[in-house]
Each structure stands twice: as C-alpha cells, then as structure tokens.
Design a protein around this motif. Structure first.
Motif, PDB file in Angstrom:
ATOM      1  N   LYS A   1       3.502   1.854  -1.633  1.00 26.99           N
ATOM      2  CA  LYS A   1       3.825   2.075  -3.046  1.00 26.99           C
ATOM      3  C   LYS A   1       2.612   2.606  -3.803  1.00 26.99           C
ATOM      4  O   LYS A   1       2.738   3.472  -4.683  1.00 26.99           O
ATOM      5  CB  LYS A   1       4.303   0.767  -3.676  1.00 26.99           C
ATOM      6  CG  LYS A   1       5.695   0.331  -3.255  1.00 26.99           C
ATOM      7  CD  LYS A   1       6.752   1.221  -3.907  1.00 26.99           C
ATOM      8  CE  LYS A   1       8.147   0.710  -3.621  1.00 26.99           C
ATOM      9  NZ  LYS A   1       9.187   1.545  -4.284  1.00 26.99           N
ATOM     10  N   TYR A   2       1.437   2.078  -3.488  1.00 31.61           N
ATOM     11  CA  TYR A   2       0.215   2.582  -4.110  1.00 31.61           C
ATOM     12  C   TYR A   2       0.012   4.065  -3.788  1.00 31.61           C
ATOM     13  O   TYR A   2      -0.354   4.866  -4.641  1.00 31.61           O
ATOM     14  CB  TYR A   2      -1.000   1.789  -3.606  1.00 31.61           C
ATOM     15  CG  TYR A   2      -1.171   0.417  -4.200  1.00 31.61           C
ATOM     16  CD1 TYR A   2      -0.671   0.088  -5.453  1.00 31.61           C
ATOM     17  CD2 TYR A   2      -1.855  -0.568  -3.494  1.00 31.61           C
ATOM     18  CE1 TYR A   2      -0.843  -1.170  -5.981  1.00 31.61           C
ATOM     19  CE2 TYR A   2      -2.046  -1.840  -4.023  1.00 31.61           C
ATOM     20  CZ  TYR A   2      -1.531  -2.138  -5.268  1.00 31.61           C
ATOM     21  OH  TYR A   2      -1.710  -3.392  -5.798  1.00 31.61           O
ATOM     22  N   LYS A   3       0.233   4.423  -2.518  1.00 34.60           N
ATOM     23  CA  LYS A   3      -0.012   5.799  -2.098  1.00 34.60           C
ATOM     24  C   LYS A   3       0.968   6.762  -2.750  1.00 34.60           C
ATOM     25  O   LYS A   3       0.592   7.869  -3.166  1.00 34.60           O
ATOM     26  CB  LYS A   3       0.099   5.889  -0.576  1.00 34.60           C
ATOM     27  CG  LYS A   3      -1.029   5.156   0.155  1.00 34.60           C
ATOM     28  CD  LYS A   3      -0.930   5.342   1.649  1.00 34.60           C
ATOM     29  CE  LYS A   3      -1.286   6.747   2.064  1.00 34.60           C
ATOM     30  NZ  LYS A   3      -1.324   6.899   3.531  1.00 34.60           N
TER      31      LYS A   3
ATOM     32  N   ARG B   1      -7.908   4.181  -0.013  1.00 33.22           N
ATOM     33  CA  ARG B   1      -7.404   5.454  -0.539  1.00 33.22           C
ATOM     34  C   ARG B   1      -8.360   6.607  -0.260  1.00 33.22           C
ATOM     35  O   ARG B   1      -7.948   7.710   0.057  1.00 33.22           O
ATOM     36  CB  ARG B   1      -7.168   5.356  -2.046  1.00 33.22           C
ATOM     37  CG  ARG B   1      -5.965   4.525  -2.442  1.00 33.22           C
ATOM     38  CD  ARG B   1      -5.765   4.563  -3.949  1.00 33.22           C
ATOM     39  NE  ARG B   1      -5.419   5.901  -4.402  1.00 33.22           N
ATOM     40  CZ  ARG B   1      -6.241   6.702  -5.063  1.00 33.22           C
ATOM     41  NH1 ARG B   1      -7.464   6.327  -5.344  1.00 33.22           N
ATOM     42  NH2 ARG B   1      -5.846   7.903  -5.442  1.00 33.22           N
TER      43      ARG B   1
ATOM     44  N   ILE C   1       0.808  -1.223   0.000  1.00 33.19           N
ATOM     45  CA  ILE C   1       0.000   0.000   0.000  1.00 33.19           C
ATOM     46  C   ILE C   1       0.844   1.278   0.000  1.00 33.19           C
ATOM     47  O   ILE C   1       0.473   2.250  -0.669  1.00 33.19           O
ATOM     48  CB  ILE C   1      -1.004  -0.024   1.171  1.00 33.19           C
ATOM     49  CG1 ILE C   1      -2.141  -0.993   0.831  1.00 33.19           C
ATOM     50  CG2 ILE C   1      -1.557   1.367   1.468  1.00 33.19           C
ATOM     51  CD1 ILE C   1      -3.232  -1.089   1.853  1.00 33.19           C
TER      52      ILE C   1
ATOM     53  N   SER D   1      -5.552   1.258  -8.751  1.00 34.38           N
ATOM     54  CA  SER D   1      -5.621  -0.208  -8.764  1.00 34.38           C
ATOM     55  C   SER D   1      -4.242  -0.791  -9.016  1.00 34.38           C
ATOM     56  O   SER D   1      -3.336  -0.096  -9.486  1.00 34.38           O
ATOM     57  CB  SER D   1      -6.597  -0.700  -9.840  1.00 34.38           C
ATOM     58  OG  SER D   1      -6.046  -0.475 -11.124  1.00 34.38           O
ATOM     59  N   ALA D   2      -4.123  -2.080  -8.731  1.00 32.54           N
ATOM     60  CA  ALA D   2      -2.862  -2.770  -9.001  1.00 32.54           C
ATOM     61  C   ALA D   2      -2.559  -2.766 -10.496  1.00 32.54           C
ATOM     62  O   ALA D   2      -1.398  -2.655 -10.908  1.00 32.54           O
ATOM     63  CB  ALA D   2      -2.945  -4.202  -8.477  1.00 32.54           C
TER      64      ALA D   2
ATOM     65  N   THR E   1      -9.466  -4.364  -6.164  1.00 34.15           N
ATOM     66  CA  THR E   1      -9.638  -2.942  -6.444  1.00 34.15           C
ATOM     67  C   THR E   1     -10.514  -2.265  -5.399  1.00 34.15           C
ATOM     68  O   THR E   1     -10.256  -1.134  -4.987  1.00 34.15           O
ATOM     69  CB  THR E   1     -10.270  -2.755  -7.838  1.00 34.15           C
ATOM     70  OG1 THR E   1      -9.465  -3.432  -8.798  1.00 34.15           O
ATOM     71  CG2 THR E   1     -10.335  -1.291  -8.207  1.00 34.15           C
TER      72      THR E   1
ATOM     73  N   THR F   1      -2.114   5.622  -7.265  1.00 35.37           N
ATOM     74  CA  THR F   1      -2.783   4.744  -8.221  1.00 35.37           C
ATOM     75  C   THR F   1      -4.119   4.269  -7.679  1.00 35.37           C
ATOM     76  O   THR F   1      -4.330   4.210  -6.468  1.00 35.37           O
ATOM     77  CB  THR F   1      -1.895   3.523  -8.543  1.00 35.37           C
ATOM     78  OG1 THR F   1      -2.505   2.749  -9.543  1.00 35.37           O
ATOM     79  CG2 THR F   1      -1.693   2.663  -7.309  1.00 35.37           C
TER      80      THR F   1
ATOM     81  N   TYR G   1      -1.090   0.494 -11.577  1.00 29.44           N
ATOM     82  CA  TYR G   1       0.303   0.582 -11.135  1.00 29.44           C
ATOM     83  C   TYR G   1       1.206  -0.211 -12.080  1.00 29.44           C
ATOM     84  O   TYR G   1       2.276   0.268 -12.484  1.00 29.44           O
ATOM     85  CB  TYR G   1       0.433   0.042  -9.714  1.00 29.44           C
ATOM     86  CG  TYR G   1       1.787   0.296  -9.102  1.00 29.44           C
ATOM     87  CD1 TYR G   1       1.997   1.389  -8.269  1.00 29.44           C
ATOM     88  CD2 TYR G   1       2.878  -0.543  -9.371  1.00 29.44           C
ATOM     89  CE1 TYR G   1       3.249   1.640  -7.713  1.00 29.44           C
ATOM     90  CE2 TYR G   1       4.127  -0.304  -8.829  1.00 29.44           C
ATOM     91  CZ  TYR G   1       4.297   0.795  -7.999  1.00 29.44           C
ATOM     92  OH  TYR G   1       5.545   1.044  -7.479  1.00 29.44           O
TER      93      TYR G   1
ATOM     94  N   LEU H   1      -8.595  -1.466  -2.116  1.00 29.99           N
ATOM     95  CA  LEU H   1      -7.670  -0.359  -2.309  1.00 29.99           C
ATOM     96  C   LEU H   1      -8.428   0.957  -2.442  1.00 29.99           C
ATOM     97  O   LEU H   1      -8.024   1.982  -1.899  1.00 29.99           O
ATOM     98  CB  LEU H   1      -6.816  -0.600  -3.557  1.00 29.99           C
ATOM     99  CG  LEU H   1      -5.832   0.521  -3.937  1.00 29.99           C
ATOM    100  CD1 LEU H   1      -4.836   0.742  -2.803  1.00 29.99           C
ATOM    101  CD2 LEU H   1      -5.106   0.165  -5.221  1.00 29.99           C
TER     102      LEU H   1
END
Length: 563
Positions: free
Chosen positions: A89-91, A254, A87, A97-98, A247, A95, A101, A250
């Motif tokens: 890295k997502y933040k 977010r 997570i 969704s995976a 999705t 992004t 990314y 996440l």
C-alpha cells in the motif's frame, strides 16, 4: 569501581566527546543501500533495539526465566505481515511515511491526532532512557535518584546545544555491536567464575532444573507472567505497529536500489532477532545460577542501600542482612552438592526442593529490606531487578573491563537520548504552524528549535521525576508501547483497507484510546493485551458507528426524496 576502572571510564568519555566535537562525520547517504542482505538485516535490528534492553533483559530472566522470549516470537509474523499487507500500500501510494499515508486517506484532524499519539509514545519511551542513565550513574556515585535525573537533564541540554543537530556519539549499529560484545564478555565471565569443573552443559542443566530455561508456556498465565497465546497475539500486533510506523525503516526500503535485498533483509531481521534476544535472556538465566554459588546482595541498588544505612532503620537492615547471608551460605552448600550430582547425571529432588525453599526465604528477606528502604525514604524506587547485571559488572568483572563496559553503556544511552530529543523536536516543529524558512527567518527558526528542545527535555524530566519505576525497564518499554501501538496500527489499517466517515473515525480513536487508559489504571489486565484491545476495539467501533451513520444517512435521503 576501583581507580583503574575510573581512569578508563573517564578516558573513554573524554575521547568519545573529543572525537564527536572535532572529527568531521563522513556520511555517504547512499552507502547503506549497497550493503549485503545480512548487513541491512543487522541495521534493522539496530534501529529497533534499545540499549537499556541489554541492562534490563538479564534481570528479567534472572527473576522469571526466559519465558519473556515468547514476546519476540511475533517478530517473524510481523515482518511477513508488514511486507505483504502494509508496504504494498505504501508503494502504490508512493508515500514517505505512515503519517503521510494517513493524511492522504483521511483528513488533517486524524493525521494530527495520530502524530500526537505517536509523539506521546516516543516521549514516554525517552523517559526510560533517562531512568537507565540514572541507574548506571547510581552505581558510580551515591546521589539521590531524582537528583541524578536533574543533573542528567542539564547534561542533555548542554550536549544538545553543544552538538546541535549532530545528535549521535555512537551510530546505532555500532552501539549494537559494542553492547553485544559486552554481553558475550559477561556470559564468558559468568561461566569462568562458576565452581571448578562446572561446564556449560552442567550450568544449563542446573539452570533448567529451577525452571529458568522454560521457553514456551502454553497455559494462560497470571497478570505478571507470560504465556504463548498472550505473547504471540500481542507481540505480532506490537511489532507490526513498530515496523509500520517507523519512518526510517520505510525510507530505507523505498530508496533501496535492491528491493529483493531489503525484502530478504527484513526476513533476516525477523529471524535473527529471536536468537539475539535469547542470548541476552540466557545470560540473565545463568546469572541466577552464578548467584547460587556466590554472595548476592540483600538489595541490588547501592544508592538505596546507602539511604537505609544512613537512616534510623540501619540496625534493622543489618539484622536482616545477617540472616540473609546465613541463608545464602546454606544455599551455597546445597547448590554445590546439587551441581556435583548433576555432573553425575543425577538430579536430587530433595536438594532441589531445599534450594528452592532457601531461595524463597531469601526473597522474603529481600522484600523486608525493600519495606525498610521505603520507610527510610518513601520517594525512592525499590524495584532493583535492573541492577542485577550492573552489580555483577561492578563486582565480578575483571578490573579495567568494568570501566569500559560502564562507559560504553553510558555513552550509548546518552547517544540514544540525543537522537530521540532531536527527532521529537523536529517532529513537534513539523506539526506547529510555522512558516517555511528562508534567509530572512532562518535564525528565528533555529532559535525555535533550541527552545522546543529545552522545553522537551524539561517535560521529560518532569514525567520521569514523578512517574515511578513500576516494572523493570524492558517491561516499562513494552507497557508504554502496548498502550498506543494497537490504536496506531488500527488507524493505519482502517486508512488502508476501510472506509469510514472522518468525523466518526476521529471520535472513535479518542474513545478507544481513553478507554485503554481507563482499563489500564482500573483493571488487572496484562499490559500486552492492550495491543489486541486497541486494534479490535477501534476497528469494531468504527465499523459499527459507520454502519449506523450510513443507515441513518440513507434513511434521511429516502425521506428527502419522498418529500
């Protein structure tokens, strides 16, 4: 079911469909983020839960005890890993969704391949929903299993066209609530119908004496068994992949206004899931005890029984049934004596061995019955462990309540199927080369949506129709997930933390995924190990080939400089 059950069953179906069709759904898009930590944790369990696990897990525990719970011990580790490794890295990348990314950190080909693999996985999982609906219906009507699948597919097409993209009859957290109440009700009913004077502690002692409450098995187990090493390693990988690729999870994380709440709630999800699954498995284990004192059918699938009784093997089946019930009668007498001695804090090993011997003989007769059923109709599936709980509901739950339980199970499964069809349709349309919609082409896009939905339902029907029920439903679910989750997680981790040539990376993904399929069909490796094989195989192969490629590239550049 009797007339009362049928009346209640039909009434609930009609009311549910009427409410769905005529009552406006009031949805506050922000309301889910203002709930308590516990509420959000429960919502996560609902997102990750499958209705048919309530039907299948008790049968799994009835057959092999609660060792299957070891798989879920990986969930807390998976939550920790997702929160602190994925997570962040997502933040940073902001992004949604995976898949987004992966697209931003590799290329379109790898993104599309990842999406295709994930869609195949979700389609295979959807076939399990079709199976589960057919199983529930098969205890209501004596219709061939494959014929039921055709009617189910037609029903999904009608409901999909009727409800359009409003695709739920029950919200997922309501499904979780209703099914949990059902399991508590069944658990209570089992205890109530046990011999007089046999309380919960006696029941657990009796069940434990037959190795049905053994939680952790530290020894490496056989192919069809579960041990701590196998489950902990692969369960962690499996649930990290499910959380990281989901999705909805996440998106909620977010958009939440209270980041600390969602973090705590993810931990609550990890901690609550274990006792939640334990209780379902415990219900199946004490169901084993219940059938030591009550008549168990020779075969739990009523449709298969009807099939063999209409064939030339009916007399042979009846002979086996008579011998089977003689054994059950002896086992019941021994069980009553054994339970009485347990009540006096004494475990009689002679009686215990006698019960085990009688159970083994009964199991052999059940296998003979399955052989006869196969001879009567080679197309039917003889794996009947998923029907164990349904049999208890149909014959031992009080009148009226049976109709409610079957209706809730059926509506929840249909709702799950509608959700998946809608999600898959939208996902397929997103990867197809379609122009952005405007007022001029809005109608063609709507037609394309319905066309893709119908084609998808037909495809699911064809898969379900031809792929046999090779295990119980919950194990089929984790088999399908294990074949893809390791590869999907490796793709995401390499995109986050590795550097690889995109062309090499693309080739490695195909090689590893095809290798997993080959190993699955040609070896006896337990299906859970494909999670570890997928992650380690893709990571190592990508690293090795990328290193070789870089070395060759550097050598070539040095030669060019010298020239």
């Amino acid at each position: 079911m009797n007339t009362i059950d049928w009346s209640i069953f039909i009434l609930i179906l009609i009311i549910t469909l009427a409410i769905k069709q005529f009552k406006l759904q009031k949805v506050d898009s922000n309301s889910i983020y203002d709930k308590s930590t516990l509420n959000y944790g429960v919502k996560l369990i609902a997102i990750q839960s499958f209705v048919y696990s309530f039907i299948s897990l008790p049968g799994q525990a009835y057959s092999q005890g609660i060792t299957f719970l070891q798989l879920y011990l990986g969930i807390p580790i998976a939550v920790f890993f997702t929160l602190y490794v994925i997570i962040p890295k997502y933040k940073i990348a902001k992004t949604k969704s995976a898949f987004e990314y992966i697209l931003n950190h590799s290329d379109k080909k790898i993104h599309n391949l990842t999406v295709v693999l994930y869609l195949i996985l979700r389609m295979l999982i959807l076939t399990i929903t079709f199976y589960a609906i057919a199983m529930v219906l098969s205890i209501l009507v004596k219709v061939n299993f494959k014929t039921l699948l055709i009617f189910i597919s037609i029903g999904f097409i009608v409901l999909h066209l009727l409800f359009r993209n409003k695709n739920y009859l029950f919200q997922k957290h309501n499904q979780l609530l209703y099914c949990t109440i059902i399991i508590i009700l069944i658990f209570t009913c089992i205890l109530y119908k046990l011999p007089l004077g046999m309380y919960i502690d006696d029941t657990l002692s009796f069940t434990a004496s037959f190795d049905k409450l053994t939680l952790v098995d530290s020894k490496l187990a056989e192919k069809d068994k579960f041990d701590l090493t196998k489950c902990l390693i692969n369960g962690t990988i499996l649930f990290v992949a499910l959380l990281a690729m989901n999705t909805k999870t996440l998106q909620i994380y977010r958009q939440s206004k209270y980041s600390y709440k969602t973090k705590d709630s993810l931990f609550i999800y990890g901690l609550l899931n274990i006792p939640f699954q334990f209780f379902i498995l415990l219900t199946g284990s004490i169901l084993f005890t219940f059938y030591q004192f009550n008549d168990a059918p020779l075969h739990y699938n009523p449709n298969n029984v009807h099939t063999v009784k209409q064939s030339i093997y009916a007399d042979q089946y009846n002979d086996i049934k008579q011998e089977y019930h003689k054994i059950l009668s002896l086992r019941k007498e021994a069980s009553l004596l054994y339970s009485g001695q347990i009540y006096q804090n004494y475990s009689n090993e002679v009686l215990q061995d006698q019960i085990l011997s009688l159970t083994e003989n009964a199991n052999k007769l059940q296998q003979e019955a399955k052989t006869l059923i196969k001879k009567a109709n080679d197309d039917v599936e003889v794996n009947d462990s998923d029907f164990i709980l349904l049999h208890f509901i149909n014959f031992y739950v009080p009148d009226g309540i049976t109709g409610v339980i079957i209706a809730i199970f059926l509506i929840s499964l249909i709702s799950l199927g509608l959700r998946e069809i809608n999600w898959l349709t939208k996902s397929i349309l997103n990867i197809l080369p379609i122009k952005k919609k405007n007022k001029a082409n809005e109608h063609p896009i709507k037609n394309r949506y319905f066309l893709v939905s119908i084609l998808l339902i037909i495809l699911i029907l064809l898969i379900t129709y031809h792929v046999p029920v090779f295990l119980n439903l919950i194990q089929i679910l984790w088999t399908y997930a294990s074949l893809f989750s390791g590869t999907l997680l490796a793709i995401l981790l390499i995109s986050m933390y590795g550097r690889a040539n995109n062309q090499i990376f693309f080739v490695c993904i195909i090689i590893v995924q095809l290798s997993i399929f080959y190993l699955y069909f040609t070896t006896n490796i337990h299906y859970l190990w494909y999670n570890a094989i997928g992650v380690s195989g893709l990571t190592v192969l990508t690293f090795v080939l990328s290193t070789v490629y870089n070395s060759i590239s550097i050598s070539q550049k040095e030669k060019d400089i010298l020239i």
